[in-house]
Motif scaffolding. Structure first.
Motif, PDB file in Angstrom:
ATOM      1  N   GLU A  34       0.921  -1.279  -0.004  1.00 38.24           N
ATOM      2  CA  GLU A  34      -0.008   0.083  -0.046  1.00 38.24           C
ATOM      3  C   GLU A  34       0.846   1.455   0.127  1.00 38.24           C
ATOM      4  O   GLU A  34       0.748   2.028  -0.800  1.00 38.24           O
ATOM      5  CB  GLU A  34      -0.865   0.138   1.389  1.00 38.24           C
ATOM      6  CG  GLU A  34      -2.025  -0.927   1.275  1.00 38.24           C
ATOM      7  CD  GLU A  34      -2.784  -0.753   2.633  1.00 38.24           C
ATOM      8  OE1 GLU A  34      -4.037  -0.511   2.408  1.00 38.24           O
ATOM      9  OE2 GLU A  34      -2.306  -1.325   3.518  1.00 38.24           O
ATOM     10  N   VAL A  35       1.824   1.402   0.971  1.00 40.63           N
ATOM     11  CA  VAL A  35       2.840   2.419   0.945  1.00 40.63           C
ATOM     12  C   VAL A  35       3.454   2.481  -0.462  1.00 40.63           C
ATOM     13  O   VAL A  35       3.733   3.641  -0.853  1.00 40.63           O
ATOM     14  CB  VAL A  35       3.664   2.281   2.082  1.00 40.63           C
ATOM     15  CG1 VAL A  35       4.928   3.393   2.154  1.00 40.63           C
ATOM     16  CG2 VAL A  35       3.164   2.476   3.544  1.00 40.63           C
ATOM     17  N   LEU A  36       3.858   1.346  -0.828  1.00 41.84           N
ATOM     18  CA  LEU A  36       4.710   1.492  -2.473  1.00 41.84           C
ATOM     19  C   LEU A  36       4.044   2.120  -3.374  1.00 41.84           C
ATOM     20  O   LEU A  36       4.564   2.974  -4.002  1.00 41.84           O
ATOM     21  CB  LEU A  36       5.110   0.030  -2.624  1.00 41.84           C
ATOM     22  CG  LEU A  36       5.807  -0.287  -3.977  1.00 41.84           C
ATOM     23  CD1 LEU A  36       7.247   0.323  -3.876  1.00 41.84           C
ATOM     24  CD2 LEU A  36       5.858  -1.853  -4.077  1.00 41.84           C
ATOM     25  N   LEU A  37       2.805   1.877  -3.279  1.00 47.12           N
ATOM     26  CA  LEU A  37       1.886   2.519  -4.372  1.00 47.12           C
ATOM     27  C   LEU A  37       1.573   3.825  -4.290  1.00 47.12           C
ATOM     28  O   LEU A  37       1.771   4.859  -5.010  1.00 47.12           O
ATOM     29  CB  LEU A  37       0.578   1.627  -4.438  1.00 47.12           C
ATOM     30  CG  LEU A  37       0.633   0.258  -4.842  1.00 47.12           C
ATOM     31  CD1 LEU A  37      -0.679  -0.571  -4.796  1.00 47.12           C
ATOM     32  CD2 LEU A  37       0.877   0.269  -6.544  1.00 47.12           C
ATOM     33  N   LEU A  38       1.569   4.279  -2.961  1.00 47.76           N
ATOM     34  CA  LEU A  38       1.292   5.595  -2.726  1.00 47.76           C
ATOM     35  C   LEU A  38       2.727   6.688  -3.052  1.00 47.76           C
ATOM     36  O   LEU A  38       2.422   7.482  -3.475  1.00 47.76           O
ATOM     37  CB  LEU A  38       1.041   5.887  -1.227  1.00 47.76           C
ATOM     38  CG  LEU A  38      -0.649   5.481  -1.115  1.00 47.76           C
ATOM     39  CD1 LEU A  38      -1.151   5.365   0.326  1.00 47.76           C
ATOM     40  CD2 LEU A  38      -1.553   6.066  -2.128  1.00 47.76           C
ATOM     41  N   VAL A  39       3.706   5.784  -2.700  1.00 51.75           N
ATOM     42  CA  VAL A  39       5.030   6.479  -3.145  1.00 51.75           C
ATOM     43  C   VAL A  39       5.191   6.669  -4.488  1.00 51.75           C
ATOM     44  O   VAL A  39       5.710   7.462  -4.936  1.00 51.75           O
ATOM     45  CB  VAL A  39       6.353   5.597  -2.346  1.00 51.75           C
ATOM     46  CG1 VAL A  39       7.572   6.220  -2.909  1.00 51.75           C
ATOM     47  CG2 VAL A  39       6.182   5.790  -0.700  1.00 51.75           C
ATOM     48  N   GLY A  40       4.745   5.668  -5.115  1.00 42.84           N
ATOM     49  CA  GLY A  40       4.894   5.672  -6.581  1.00 42.84           C
ATOM     50  C   GLY A  40       4.036   6.847  -7.082  1.00 42.84           C
ATOM     51  O   GLY A  40       4.111   7.375  -8.250  1.00 42.84           O
ATOM     52  N   ALA A  41       2.977   7.200  -6.713  1.00 38.30           N
ATOM     53  CA  ALA A  41       1.928   8.337  -6.958  1.00 38.30           C
ATOM     54  C   ALA A  41       2.612   9.661  -6.480  1.00 38.30           C
ATOM     55  O   ALA A  41       1.900  10.540  -6.470  1.00 38.30           O
ATOM     56  CB  ALA A  41       0.601   7.913  -6.480  1.00 38.30           C
ATOM     57  N   ALA A  42       3.882   9.646  -6.106  1.00 38.16           N
ATOM     58  CA  ALA A  42       4.497  10.929  -5.767  1.00 38.16           C
ATOM     59  C   ALA A  42       4.051  11.756  -4.467  1.00 38.16           C
ATOM     60  O   ALA A  42       3.922  12.696  -4.260  1.00 38.16           O
ATOM     61  CB  ALA A  42       4.642  11.888  -6.827  1.00 38.16           C
ATOM     62  N   LEU A  43       3.166  10.994  -3.441  1.00 34.82           N
ATOM     63  CA  LEU A  43       2.453  11.441  -2.356  1.00 34.82           C
ATOM     64  C   LEU A  43       3.783  11.568  -1.141  1.00 34.82           C
ATOM     65  O   LEU A  43       4.487  10.543  -0.998  1.00 34.82           O
ATOM     66  CB  LEU A  43       1.420  10.680  -1.848  1.00 34.82           C
ATOM     67  CG  LEU A  43       0.357  10.530  -2.757  1.00 34.82           C
ATOM     68  CD1 LEU A  43      -0.956   9.684  -2.398  1.00 34.82           C
ATOM     69  CD2 LEU A  43      -0.414  11.984  -3.060  1.00 34.82           C
ATOM     70  N   PRO A  44       3.722  12.457  -0.435  1.00 34.42           N
ATOM     71  CA  PRO A  44       4.707  12.722   0.687  1.00 34.42           C
ATOM     72  C   PRO A  44       4.116  11.773   1.696  1.00 34.42           C
ATOM     73  O   PRO A  44       3.027  11.390   1.882  1.00 34.42           O
ATOM     74  CB  PRO A  44       4.634  14.219   1.107  1.00 34.42           C
ATOM     75  CG  PRO A  44       3.371  14.731   0.384  1.00 34.42           C
ATOM     76  CD  PRO A  44       2.854  13.809  -0.710  1.00 34.42           C
ATOM     77  N   ASN A  45       4.933  11.618   2.644  1.00 35.46           N
ATOM     78  CA  ASN A  45       4.847  10.645   3.870  1.00 35.46           C
ATOM     79  C   ASN A  45       3.605  11.165   4.760  1.00 35.46           C
ATOM     80  O   ASN A  45       2.784  10.398   5.125  1.00 35.46           O
ATOM     81  CB  ASN A  45       5.920  10.714   4.947  1.00 35.46           C
ATOM     82  CG  ASN A  45       7.139  10.014   4.255  1.00 35.46           C
ATOM     83  OD1 ASN A  45       6.983   9.145   3.177  1.00 35.46           O
ATOM     84  ND2 ASN A  45       8.421   9.990   4.666  1.00 35.46           N
ATOM     85  N   ARG A  46       3.473  12.404   4.933  1.00 34.06           N
ATOM     86  CA  ARG A  46       2.398  13.047   5.678  1.00 34.06           C
ATOM     87  C   ARG A  46       1.029  12.690   5.089  1.00 34.06           C
ATOM     88  O   ARG A  46       0.039  12.159   5.780  1.00 34.06           O
ATOM     89  CB  ARG A  46       2.502  14.411   5.710  1.00 34.06           C
ATOM     90  CG  ARG A  46       1.304  15.306   6.727  1.00 34.06           C
ATOM     91  CD  ARG A  46       1.527  16.756   6.938  1.00 34.06           C
ATOM     92  NE  ARG A  46       2.860  16.930   7.488  1.00 34.06           N
ATOM     93  CZ  ARG A  46       3.411  17.798   7.951  1.00 34.06           C
ATOM     94  NH1 ARG A  46       2.856  19.078   7.302  1.00 34.06           N
ATOM     95  NH2 ARG A  46       4.553  17.704   8.301  1.00 34.06           N
ATOM     96  N   VAL A  47       0.953  12.636   3.737  1.00 34.06           N
ATOM     97  CA  VAL A  47      -0.429  12.441   2.951  1.00 34.06           C
ATOM     98  C   VAL A  47      -0.548  11.051   3.168  1.00 34.06           C
ATOM     99  O   VAL A  47      -1.662  10.563   3.549  1.00 34.06           O
ATOM    100  CB  VAL A  47      -0.318  12.904   1.744  1.00 34.06           C
ATOM    101  CG1 VAL A  47      -1.685  12.442   0.890  1.00 34.06           C
ATOM    102  CG2 VAL A  47      -0.223  14.504   1.734  1.00 34.06           C
ATOM    103  N   ILE A  48       0.611  10.184   2.837  1.00 42.75           N
ATOM    104  CA  ILE A  48       0.292   8.787   3.000  1.00 42.75           C
ATOM    105  C   ILE A  48       0.070   8.220   4.553  1.00 42.75           C
ATOM    106  O   ILE A  48      -1.104   7.539   4.541  1.00 42.75           O
ATOM    107  CB  ILE A  48       1.570   7.777   2.628  1.00 42.75           C
ATOM    108  CG1 ILE A  48       2.121   8.137   1.133  1.00 42.75           C
ATOM    109  CG2 ILE A  48       1.537   6.478   2.854  1.00 42.75           C
ATOM    110  CD1 ILE A  48       3.489   7.650   0.766  1.00 42.75           C
TER     111      ILE A  48
END
Length: 104
Positions: A34-48
């Protein structure tokens, strides 16, 4: 007649040699995916963290674990893996809607 001009010291050819440990994908937990996909979408840690209902510190720990398991050097390389080798992360037909940036 056309020619390609390459500045001295250009390392463009190295872009084709990007490598990661594909077996590491199988070692990822569901939460790390889940985190991997959100990192791939260029989201910052706070948003993730907000999206997943976890702390920012926990997101950082997941990213560090993902970096290690994939054998890459940085968060940027993690994002590249997601976008260049998406079929390894989400087998066809198993992609959650909206997890990749527009155009993917």
């Amino acid at each position: 007649m056309s020619a390609t001009i390459t500045p001295a010291g250009c390392r463009c050819g190295e872009l084709n040699t990007f490598a990661f440990d594909a077996t590491g994908v199988a070692k990822l937990t569901d939460r790390e995916r889940e985190v991997l996909l959100l990192v791939g979408a260029a989201l910052p840690n706070r948003v993730i963290a907000r999206r997943l209902g976890i702390t920012e510190r926990t997101v950082k720990a997941h990213v560090a674990s993902i970096v290690e398991k994939l054998g890459v050097a940085s968060r940027l390389e993690v994002a590249l893996v997601v976008n260049l080798h998406h079929e390894l992360i989400c087998p066809e037909g198993h992609c959650p809607p909206g997890h990749l940036p527009k155009g993917q």
